[in-house]
Design an enzyme around this catalytic site. Structure first.
Site, PDB file in Angstrom:
ATOM      1  N   ARG A   9       0.846  -1.194   0.000  1.00 28.35           N
ATOM      2  CA  ARG A   9       0.000   0.000   0.000  1.00 28.35           C
ATOM      3  C   ARG A   9       0.878   1.240   0.000  1.00 28.35           C
ATOM      4  O   ARG A   9       1.969   1.257   0.598  1.00 28.35           O
ATOM      5  CB  ARG A   9      -0.899   0.039   1.246  1.00 28.35           C
ATOM      6  N   HIS A  27      -1.010  -0.050  -9.768  1.00 29.79           N
ATOM      7  CA  HIS A  27      -1.688  -0.967  -8.840  1.00 29.79           C
ATOM      8  C   HIS A  27      -2.195  -2.220  -9.571  1.00 29.79           C
ATOM      9  O   HIS A  27      -3.388  -2.533  -9.540  1.00 29.79           O
ATOM     10  CB  HIS A  27      -2.845  -0.242  -8.125  1.00 29.79           C
TER      11      HIS A  27
HETATM   12  P1  NAP Z   1      -1.745 -11.671   4.948  1.00 29.58           P
HETATM   13  O1  NAP Z   1      -1.882 -13.103   4.537  1.00 29.58           O
HETATM   14  O2  NAP Z   1      -2.669 -11.129   5.966  1.00 29.58           O
HETATM   15  O3  NAP Z   1      -0.236 -11.481   5.452  1.00 29.58           O
HETATM   16  C1  NAP Z   1       0.197 -10.375   6.169  1.00 29.58           C
HETATM   17  C2  NAP Z   1       1.599 -10.639   6.698  1.00 29.58           C
HETATM   18  O4  NAP Z   1       2.099  -9.444   7.297  1.00 29.58           O
HETATM   19  C3  NAP Z   1       1.640 -11.723   7.778  1.00 29.58           C
HETATM   20  O5  NAP Z   1       2.784 -12.508   7.641  1.00 29.58           O
HETATM   21  C4  NAP Z   1       1.696 -10.899   9.062  1.00 29.58           C
HETATM   22  O6  NAP Z   1       2.349 -11.560  10.136  1.00 29.58           O
HETATM   23  C5  NAP Z   1       2.532  -9.736   8.615  1.00 29.58           C
HETATM   24  N1  NAP Z   1       2.316  -8.573   9.490  1.00 29.58           N
HETATM   25  C6  NAP Z   1       1.184  -7.885   9.715  1.00 29.58           C
HETATM   26  N2  NAP Z   1       1.380  -6.885  10.590  1.00 29.58           N
HETATM   27  C7  NAP Z   1       2.686  -6.951  10.936  1.00 29.58           C
HETATM   28  C8  NAP Z   1       3.503  -6.198  11.807  1.00 29.58           C
HETATM   29  N3  NAP Z   1       3.018  -5.155  12.512  1.00 29.58           N
HETATM   30  N4  NAP Z   1       4.804  -6.547  11.915  1.00 29.58           N
HETATM   31  C9  NAP Z   1       5.293  -7.593  11.232  1.00 29.58           C
HETATM   32  N5  NAP Z   1       4.574  -8.347  10.383  1.00 29.58           N
HETATM   33  C10 NAP Z   1       3.282  -8.028  10.233  1.00 29.58           C
HETATM   34  O7  NAP Z   1      -1.849 -10.723   3.682  1.00 29.58           O
HETATM   35  P2  NAP Z   1      -1.585 -11.078   2.138  1.00 29.58           P
HETATM   36  O8  NAP Z   1      -2.752 -11.771   1.554  1.00 29.58           O
HETATM   37  O9  NAP Z   1      -0.254 -11.713   2.031  1.00 29.58           O
HETATM   38  O10 NAP Z   1      -1.556  -9.590   1.514  1.00 29.58           O
HETATM   39  C11 NAP Z   1      -0.629  -8.627   1.979  1.00 29.58           C
HETATM   40  C12 NAP Z   1      -0.987  -7.240   1.453  1.00 29.58           C
HETATM   41  O11 NAP Z   1      -0.681  -7.148   0.062  1.00 29.58           O
HETATM   42  C13 NAP Z   1      -2.466  -6.872   1.509  1.00 29.58           C
HETATM   43  O12 NAP Z   1      -2.831  -6.434   2.819  1.00 29.58           O
HETATM   44  C14 NAP Z   1      -2.576  -5.771   0.465  1.00 29.58           C
HETATM   45  O13 NAP Z   1      -2.392  -4.508   1.076  1.00 29.58           O
HETATM   46  C15 NAP Z   1      -1.409  -6.056  -0.476  1.00 29.58           C
HETATM   47  N6  NAP Z   1      -1.872  -6.431  -1.835  1.00 29.58           N
HETATM   48  C16 NAP Z   1      -1.548  -5.615  -2.875  1.00 29.58           C
HETATM   49  C17 NAP Z   1      -1.950  -5.969  -4.148  1.00 29.58           C
HETATM   50  C18 NAP Z   1      -1.580  -5.127  -5.336  1.00 29.58           C
HETATM   51  O14 NAP Z   1      -2.069  -5.363  -6.441  1.00 29.58           O
HETATM   52  N7  NAP Z   1      -0.696  -4.159  -5.193  1.00 29.58           N
HETATM   53  C19 NAP Z   1      -2.696  -7.133  -4.359  1.00 29.58           C
HETATM   54  C20 NAP Z   1      -3.007  -7.922  -3.277  1.00 29.58           C
HETATM   55  C21 NAP Z   1      -2.592  -7.562  -1.988  1.00 29.58           C
HETATM   56  P3  NAP Z   1       1.714 -12.882  10.801  1.00 29.58           P
HETATM   57  O15 NAP Z   1       1.809 -13.942   9.712  1.00 29.58           O
HETATM   58  O16 NAP Z   1       2.612 -13.190  11.930  1.00 29.58           O
HETATM   59  O17 NAP Z   1       0.309 -12.544  11.147  1.00 29.58           O
HETATM   60  C1  GLV Z   2      -5.314  -5.257  -3.896  1.00 34.68           C
HETATM   61  O1  GLV Z   2      -4.671  -4.277  -3.721  1.00 34.68           O
HETATM   62  C2  GLV Z   2      -5.731  -6.153  -2.880  1.00 34.68           C
HETATM   63  O2  GLV Z   2      -5.595  -5.815  -1.683  1.00 34.68           O
HETATM   64  O3  GLV Z   2      -6.221  -7.253  -3.212  1.00 34.68           O
END
Ligand code: NAP
Ligand code: GLV
Length: 313
Positions: free
Chosen positions: A228, A276
């Site tokens: 983000r 994005h």
């Molecule tokens: P997720 O499965 O919820 O994983 C989040 C990770 O971040 C987990 O490993 C979590 O730790 C860690 N985390 C959260 N807060 C933390 C903190 N304060 N300190 C250290 N580690 C922390 O999320 P995801 O599905 O992988 O997605 C991640 C992010 O990618 C989304 O939230 C979104 O903003 C972004 N995204 C962007 C796009 C794009 O097109 N640009 C697309 C999809 C997603 P734990 O495992 O220990 O809980």
């Molecule tokens: C895209 O940014 C998502 O969070 O899936």
């Protein structure tokens, strides 16, 4: 069961058609302002606050993305906005993990093999060999080891790069050196050559990509931000590039999207910008995932991907 759908700029007809096929028993409708008819579930992306007014009938709100920051921001700005008993459920992978791995791997290899510099040389019609960065010290650090970050870290490790990963709770991933919690942030950052951000945007992670963070990385490091825009202190990135602490950045997300035409990032040749798109929501995969979860809920079974509202992800 009754399902409300809201996704701005999407082909709502195509989504409703696919949901109707996956859930033939459902009564589906696109939400319109003023809709006060009952509903059991909402399937949304960046919904307006008004959508949740008098909506305590909702059992779950399905977010058509991995990041739930936009929904939680509504609740943060106006506590009580989210339906009282509804679970917020986000997408888990649903085809985003391979896309994210492609995007990040492309960016990392582009920097390691110095294609960014060859691109700049070509604009000057310049023929000059540049040594690639040595693989053994081209350490990639992945912030966030969730659904997407863990897949990205594993993919990078398959290129025999040194890979580190950072999360809140401890993790074990083959060929990835893992670090967890505030106390291990600095050891994780120390000497990293490419910092990849895949953290959720929460009060704890806002502005995490800042001058202090950059100062811990190897000199001439690179940044890949695919999470983000609110994670990045933009002026700190520009300063780090100006002083050589960072050599380049690949940015897919921004504080303001679309990125305004007069933003300095557009004029900085070491910043690579995409709109994005690093991992987009795929309709077919998402419909299958959400429909299965709705069916599980209707049977009274628990589902995965439920957001912890206090934690923010
Ligand atoms: P997720 O499965 O919820 O994983 C989040 C990770 O971040 C987990 O490993 C979590 O730790 C860690 N985390 C959260 N807060 C933390 C903190 N304060 N300190 C250290 N580690 C922390 O999320 P995801 O599905 O992988 O997605 C991640 C992010 O990618 C989304 O939230 C979104 O903003 C972004 N995204 C962007 C796009 C794009 O097109 N640009 C697309 C999809 C997603 P734990 O495992 O220990 O809980
Ligand atoms: C895209 O940014 C998502 O969070 O899936």
């Amino acid at each position: 069961m009754k399902i409300l759908f809201y996704m701005p700029h999407a082909d709502a007809g195509a989504w409703l058609h696919d949901f109707a096929r996956a859930l033939p028993e459902a009564n589906l409708r696109e939400w319109q302002p003023g809709d006060r008819e009952p509903a059991d579930f909402a399937v949304v992306w960046r919904p307006p606050r008004e959508m949740f007014e008098s909506r305590d009938d909702l059992r779950a709100v399905f977010n058509l993305g991995a990041g739930v920051d936009a929904i939680l921001a509504l609740e943060h700005a106006n506590p009580g906005t989210l339906p009282r008993h509804a679970q917020v459920v986000r997408l888990e992978d649903s085809g985003m993990a391979p896309q994210m791995a492609e995007y990040v791997t492309h960016a990392v290899l582009r920097y390691m093999r110095r294609f960014d510099e060859y691109e700049r040389q070509q604009t000057e019609r310049r023929w000059r060999e540049i040594d690639p960065h040595p693989r053994a010290t081209f350490t990639v650090g992945v912030l966030g080891l969730g659904v997407l970050g863990a897949h990205v870290a594993k993919t990078l490790a398959s290129f025999d790069l040194p890979v580190r990963g950072y999360s809140r709770g401890a993790k074990q991933i083959d060929r990835v050196a893992t670090y967890a919690g505030d106390a291990q942030l600095d050891p994780f950052l120390d000497g990293v050559k490419v910092l990849v951000n895949l953290l959720p945007h929460t009060p704890d992670t806002r502005d995490v990509l800042n001058a202090r963070t950059f100062s811990k990385l190897a000199r001439g490091a690179y940044l890949v931000n695919v999470a983000r825009g609110g994670h990045l202190v933009e002026q700190d990135l520009l300063d780090a590039l100006a002083h050589g602490q960072l050599a380049g950045a690949t940015l897919d997300v921004f504080r303001e999207e679309p990125l305004p035409p007069d933003h300095p990032f557009w004029r900085e040749p070491r910043v690579t910008i995409t709109p994005h798109i690093s991992a987009v929501t795929l309709r077919e995969d998402s419909v299958v995932q959400v429909a299965r979860k709705i069916q599980s809920m209707m049977r009274g079974e628990p589902v995965t991907g439920v957001v912890d509202l206090a934690r923010g992800y």
